[in-house]
Design an enzyme around this catalytic site. Structure first.
Site, PDB file in Angstrom:
ATOM      1  N   TYR A 144       0.861  -1.188   0.000  1.00  0.00           N
ATOM      2  CA  TYR A 144       0.000   0.000   0.000  1.00  0.00           C
ATOM      3  C   TYR A 144       0.888   1.225   0.000  1.00  0.00           C
ATOM      4  CZ  TYR A 144      -3.506   3.418   1.523  1.00  0.00           C
ATOM      5  OH  TYR A 144      -4.337   4.513   1.618  1.00  0.00           O
ATOM      6  N   ASP A 243       9.333   2.959  -0.036  1.00  0.00           N
ATOM      7  CA  ASP A 243       8.292   3.601   0.765  1.00  0.00           C
ATOM      8  C   ASP A 243       8.466   3.184   2.226  1.00  0.00           C
ATOM      9  OD1 ASP A 243       5.991   4.473   2.007  1.00  0.00           O
ATOM     10  OD2 ASP A 243       4.610   3.686   0.488  1.00  0.00           O
ATOM     11  N   LYS A 281       3.602   9.177   8.921  1.00  0.00           N
ATOM     12  CA  LYS A 281       3.314   8.577  10.217  1.00  0.00           C
ATOM     13  C   LYS A 281       4.253   9.087  11.325  1.00  0.00           C
ATOM     14  CE  LYS A 281       0.527   5.025   8.206  1.00  0.00           C
ATOM     15  NZ  LYS A 281       0.637   4.379   6.928  1.00  0.00           N
TER      16      LYS A 281
HETATM   17  C1  LIG Z   1       0.050   4.777   5.564  1.00  0.00           C
HETATM   18  C2  LIG Z   1       0.872   4.534   4.356  1.00  0.00           C
HETATM   19  C3  LIG Z   1       0.860   5.392   3.250  1.00  0.00           C
HETATM   20  C4  LIG Z   1      -0.122   6.531   3.124  1.00  0.00           C
HETATM   21  O1  LIG Z   1       0.036   7.501   4.110  1.00  0.00           O
HETATM   22  P1  LIG Z   1      -1.209   8.475   4.449  1.00  0.00           P
HETATM   23  O2  LIG Z   1      -0.615   9.473   5.382  1.00  0.00           O
HETATM   24  O3  LIG Z   1      -2.272   7.619   5.043  1.00  0.00           O
HETATM   25  O4  LIG Z   1      -1.624   9.079   3.152  1.00  0.00           O
HETATM   26  C5  LIG Z   1       1.767   5.180   2.226  1.00  0.00           C
HETATM   27  N1  LIG Z   1       2.623   4.148   2.262  1.00  0.00           N
HETATM   28  C6  LIG Z   1       2.656   3.284   3.296  1.00  0.00           C
HETATM   29  C7  LIG Z   1       3.648   2.177   3.304  1.00  0.00           C
HETATM   30  C8  LIG Z   1       1.762   3.424   4.365  1.00  0.00           C
HETATM   31  O5  LIG Z   1       1.767   2.526   5.359  1.00  0.00           O
END
Ligand SMILES: *Cc1c(COP(=O)(O)O)cnc(C)c1O
Length: 443
Positions: A144, A243, A281
């Protein structure tokens, strides 16, 4: 003071907010029932509108790594608020936060702040496409990367929970520029690059996937999967985007890169690095922050110096950078030791309870991050993750909630501990586990 119950609030919410929530997994769609409406939180504990208290294992999905309403973080935000909520002009905290990230993550030479992880990955893709003059992005099933149009195909967690193949409203031409491969499948990566290498701008991967549950990258012949991706991309003129929105500053002090990065000297044969990285986060400490960064030549493509437009009215917001910096201030070596110990203890407690009750399970971890799969065998990709007993998870989830432990309401999520998960807090979880394990076993 009389106040509305969670049930009343949910009824009202469903009239004015789609499904009553502002992010899908919160609706308890896959586990059923009414989500508690939370009114306050402190340390590892949550309080809801019905006067109940829970031990939190969601941590706002990652940011609350020091626990809720941490004194240092709250004081920093209060102090920043007194100096102005937003300037729309440069402010010192942006510089210090960028310096902090760069000091921890060697491949990041420059960083730009945004307001969410979604914005970070979206912007990183734009830079990668501009840098390579190519269109195609490769992603992995179960990873994701936020709700970016191009990245919603087979995107794990929320999307997995609702069994959607991707999302309606994404154009065919956007979807055409995204190729989804099975996670960890080196042959598929090699074959794709052999066929379409000259069209591929970048591979994007979670540094350690954690949105289909935790599925750490595996080594083959002494080469880690991330290093393999870096080598394959570079051999074909493409970039690697790692990511770390979820793993960043959680899996270790240096994120998953700290677990997985080159052990050799930079420039040595075994050295590798992502070209671009994304964060979110933890770096906002609970306020809306994301960031993307990496090689200086790539980041130099951004406007105003370069041709890639990217902007944000509230980007680099002073409250957000204050919360992020105060969170980093609490994330010293001792904090990661505490997190690691809490994570290991909890994994052992869960394993013991599920084993005693005879519930098939696999616990997988990446640094201090872990998740529990309700199935026999290890999970190496999305197909495995989906082949678990979600009904057993649902029974387990509700029994834990009833006993005062708030788990992620989906079988496809990591469990989040914080430095506030003290032995006393873990004891409360330990007390809830045997009953929940029994519930999971009672088909
Ligand atoms: C949570 C998440 C996102 C998206 O971040 P948001 O602040 O919710 O838009 C992107 N990549 C990863 C791996 C995530 O866990």
């Amino acid at each position: 003071m009389t106040s509305a119950s969670s049930a009343d609030l949910f009824t009202r919410a469903q009239k004015v907010i789609p499904s009553g929530v502002n992010s899908p997994v919160r609706a308890f769609g896959s586990v059923g029932g009414t989500p508690p409406f939370l009114t306050s939180a402190k340390g590892a504990l949550l309080h809801d509108a019905d006067g109940r208290e829970y031990v939190d294992l969601v941590g706002s999905w990652g940011p609350m790594i020091l626990g809720h309403a941490h004194e240092g973080v709250v004081e920093a935000v209060r102090e920043a608020a007194g100096r102005g909520l937003s300037f729309g002009a440069p402010q010192p905290g942006e510089v210090t936060l960028a310096e902090e990230v760069i000091s921890r993550i060697a491949p990041v030479e420059q960083l730009r702040l945004v307001n969410s992880g979604t914005e970070a990955t979206m912007s990183a893709l734009r830079v990668a496409r501009a840098a390579t003059s190519r269109d195609v992005i490769v992603k992995f099933a179960g990873c994701y990367h936020g709700h970016v149009d191009a990245l919603l195909a087979e995107a794990g967690s929320g999307v997995a929970t609702f069994a959607m193949p991707g999302s309606a409203g994404v154009t065919a031409s956007t979807a055409r520029d995204t190729v989804v491969l099975p996670y960890g499948d080196r042959e598929a990566v090699t074959a794709l690059f052999a066929e379409r290498g000259s069209e591929i701008a970048a591979i994007i991967t979670e540094a350690a996937p954690a949105n289909m549950g935790v599925v750490p990258p595996l080594e083959a012949d002494g080469v880690g999967f991330n290093r393999f991706l870096s080598q394959t991309a570079h051999a074909n003129g493409a970039l690697l985007i790692s990511d770390e929105v979820l793993t960043g500053f959680r899996a270790s002090r240096e994120g998953y890169y700290g677990v997985d990065g080159p052990t050799g000297v930079a420039g040595a044969d075994d050295a590798w690095a992502p070209d671009l990285m994304t964060f979110g986060k933890v770096i906002g400490g609970g306020l809306p922050v994301g960031a993307f960064g990496g090689r200086k030549d790539l980041m130099g493509l951004l406007a105003p110096a370069g041709p890639v437009y990217q902007a944000g009215t509230l980007s680099g917001n002073p409250l957000a950078t204050a919360a992020g910096l105060a969170t980093f201030a609490g994330l010293d070596e001792a904090a990661y030791e505490t997190l690691g110990a809490a994570s290991s203890t909890l994994q052992q407690l869960v394993a013991d309870a599920l084993t005693t009750a005879g519930v098939p399970h696999v616990i997988q971890s990446a640094g201090t991050l872990f998740s529990v799969f309700f199935r026999e065998d290890p999970v190496t990709g999305y197909a495995d993750a989906k082949a678990q007993d979600t009904a057993a998870f649902t029974r387990f989830f509700h029994a834990m909630l009833e006993a005062g432990v708030y788990l992620p309401p989906s079988a496809f999520e990591a469990w989040f501990v914080s430095t506030a998960h003290t032995p006393e807090v873990l004891d409360r979880i330990a007390a809830a586990l045997p009953g929940a394990a029994k519930a999971a076993a009672s088909a």
